[in-house]
Design a protein around this motif. Structure first.
Motif, PDB file in Angstrom:
ATOM      1  N   ARG A  61       4.888   9.946  -6.711  1.00  0.00           N
ATOM      2  CA  ARG A  61       4.310   8.826  -7.452  1.00  0.00           C
ATOM      3  C   ARG A  61       3.565   7.889  -6.514  1.00  0.00           C
ATOM      4  N   ALA A  62       4.102   7.673  -5.307  1.00  0.00           N
ATOM      5  CA  ALA A  62       3.408   6.837  -4.322  1.00  0.00           C
ATOM      6  C   ALA A  62       2.058   7.435  -3.961  1.00  0.00           C
ATOM      7  N   ARG A  63       2.015   8.758  -3.770  1.00  0.00           N
ATOM      8  CA  ARG A  63       0.735   9.408  -3.455  1.00  0.00           C
ATOM      9  C   ARG A  63      -0.258   9.236  -4.592  1.00  0.00           C
ATOM     10  N   GLY A  68       0.792  -1.225   0.000  1.00  0.00           N
ATOM     11  CA  GLY A  68       0.000   0.000   0.000  1.00  0.00           C
ATOM     12  C   GLY A  68       0.822   1.272   0.000  1.00  0.00           C
ATOM     13  N   LEU A  69       2.159   1.123  -0.086  1.00  0.00           N
ATOM     14  CA  LEU A  69       3.075   2.267  -0.182  1.00  0.00           C
ATOM     15  C   LEU A  69       3.005   3.154   1.050  1.00  0.00           C
ATOM     16  N   ILE A  70       2.675   2.530   2.199  1.00  0.00           N
ATOM     17  CA  ILE A  70       2.733   3.196   3.492  1.00  0.00           C
ATOM     18  C   ILE A  70       4.104   2.952   4.116  1.00  0.00           C
ATOM     19  N   ASP A  71       4.655   1.771   3.891  1.00  0.00           N
ATOM     20  CA  ASP A  71       6.000   1.384   4.317  1.00  0.00           C
ATOM     21  C   ASP A  71       6.793   1.058   3.054  1.00  0.00           C
ATOM     22  N   SER A  72       8.089   0.840   3.195  1.00  0.00           N
ATOM     23  CA  SER A  72       8.927   0.551   2.030  1.00  0.00           C
ATOM     24  C   SER A  72       9.633  -0.783   2.202  1.00  0.00           C
ATOM     25  N   LEU A  73       9.851  -1.472   1.097  1.00  0.00           N
ATOM     26  CA  LEU A  73      10.612  -2.709   1.084  1.00  0.00           C
ATOM     27  C   LEU A  73      12.096  -2.416   1.272  1.00  0.00           C
ATOM     28  N   ASP A  74      12.826  -3.393   1.813  1.00  0.00           N
ATOM     29  CA  ASP A  74      14.280  -3.289   1.841  1.00  0.00           C
ATOM     30  C   ASP A  74      14.858  -3.559   0.457  1.00  0.00           C
ATOM     31  N   SER A  75      14.237  -4.462  -0.257  1.00  0.00           N
ATOM     32  CA  SER A  75      14.620  -4.731  -1.646  1.00  0.00           C
ATOM     33  C   SER A  75      13.426  -5.338  -2.360  1.00  0.00           C
ATOM     34  N   GLY A  76      13.487  -5.353  -3.694  1.00  0.00           N
ATOM     35  CA  GLY A  76      12.370  -5.835  -4.486  1.00  0.00           C
ATOM     36  C   GLY A  76      11.472  -4.686  -4.905  1.00  0.00           C
ATOM     37  N   ALA A  77      10.350  -5.041  -5.497  1.00  0.00           N
ATOM     38  CA  ALA A  77       9.466  -4.011  -6.055  1.00  0.00           C
ATOM     39  C   ALA A  77       8.005  -4.411  -5.924  1.00  0.00           C
ATOM     40  N   VAL A  78       7.150  -3.391  -5.826  1.00  0.00           N
ATOM     41  CA  VAL A  78       5.695  -3.545  -5.906  1.00  0.00           C
ATOM     42  C   VAL A  78       5.237  -2.781  -7.130  1.00  0.00           C
ATOM     43  N   ARG A  79       4.469  -3.430  -7.987  1.00  0.00           N
ATOM     44  CA  ARG A  79       3.934  -2.778  -9.177  1.00  0.00           C
ATOM     45  C   ARG A  79       2.413  -2.776  -9.114  1.00  0.00           C
TER      46      ARG A  79
END
Length: 213
Positions: free
Chosen positions: A72-74, A49-60
């Protein structure tokens, strides 16, 4: 795919929750995310949900990743994402109508009251728009949260234990409404401990605690 998680990794408090985690949720699909306490279900929803961030990898989301761009997250949260929280996610001192209006992708007033009234009627709260959220029962508050989703019509719905504090009737309304969203083309991801919700979902992803690595 509407939602893709690609080789995700996350640590919390020095402990590795998961790594190389990859999965996708298509339009029209309901995926239950399950696993024991400490496996990072809620953290994963926050990262998606782009409230927190991953240490690595991606969310599309619909092929787009926010990367390190807060703007862009907003936009992705505003245009594509909807949330259904265990604690309902309402502002207690605001009216039902005002809570429903939060996070709408378009702020135009034309037709807004009609859409809000229709959503409240659908969840069994017709005429309750001027009530304060803190005056509602838990089941009624979750119905307001559902009405907010009905007005926004998000492409991706993230639900964190959405039935855990509800009686059977309200829990059934939540699941029926989430199924309706999926039927209309949304990708639905539900984090849950409830075996009945796991059995209800079309697909299941189980997280296991990874340990201190």
């Amino acid at each position: 795919m509407m939602l893709e998680v690609d080789r995700a990794a996350k640590r919390r408090g020095g402990r590795l929750l998961w790594r190389d985690l990859s999965f996708s949720v298509a339009r029209g699909e309901v995926l239950a995310l399950t696993g024991p306490s400490g496996s990072g279900k809620s953290t994963l929803l926050d990262c998606i949900g782009l409230i927190d961030s991953l240490d690595s990898g991606a969310v599309r989301i619909d092929g787009t990743t926010a990367g390190r761009s807060h703007a862009r997250a907003r936009r992705l949260r505003r245009d594509h994402l909807g949330y259904l929280f265990q604690d309902f996610g309402l502002v207690p001192d605001m009216t039902v109508d005002a809570n429903i209006d939060i996070g709408r992708p378009d702020r135009g007033r034309r037709g807004l009251r009609t859409r809000t009234a229709e959503a409240l009627e659908r969840v069994g709260l017709a005429g309750r728009g001027s009530d304060r959220a803190h005056d509602l029962s838990g089941g009624e508050q979750q119905r307001v949260a559902l009405a907010r989703l009905l007005v926004k019509q998000p492409d991706v719905i993230l639900a964190d234990e959405p039935t855990s504090a509800l009686d059977d009737d309200n829990a059934r309304m939540v699941l029926d409404t989430l199924a309706d969203f999926a039927s209309a083309g949304a990708a639905v991801l539900v984090a849950t401990h409830d075996p009945s919700v796991v059995a209800w979902a079309a697909s299941v992803l189980r997280l296991e605690p990874t340990g201190p690595r």
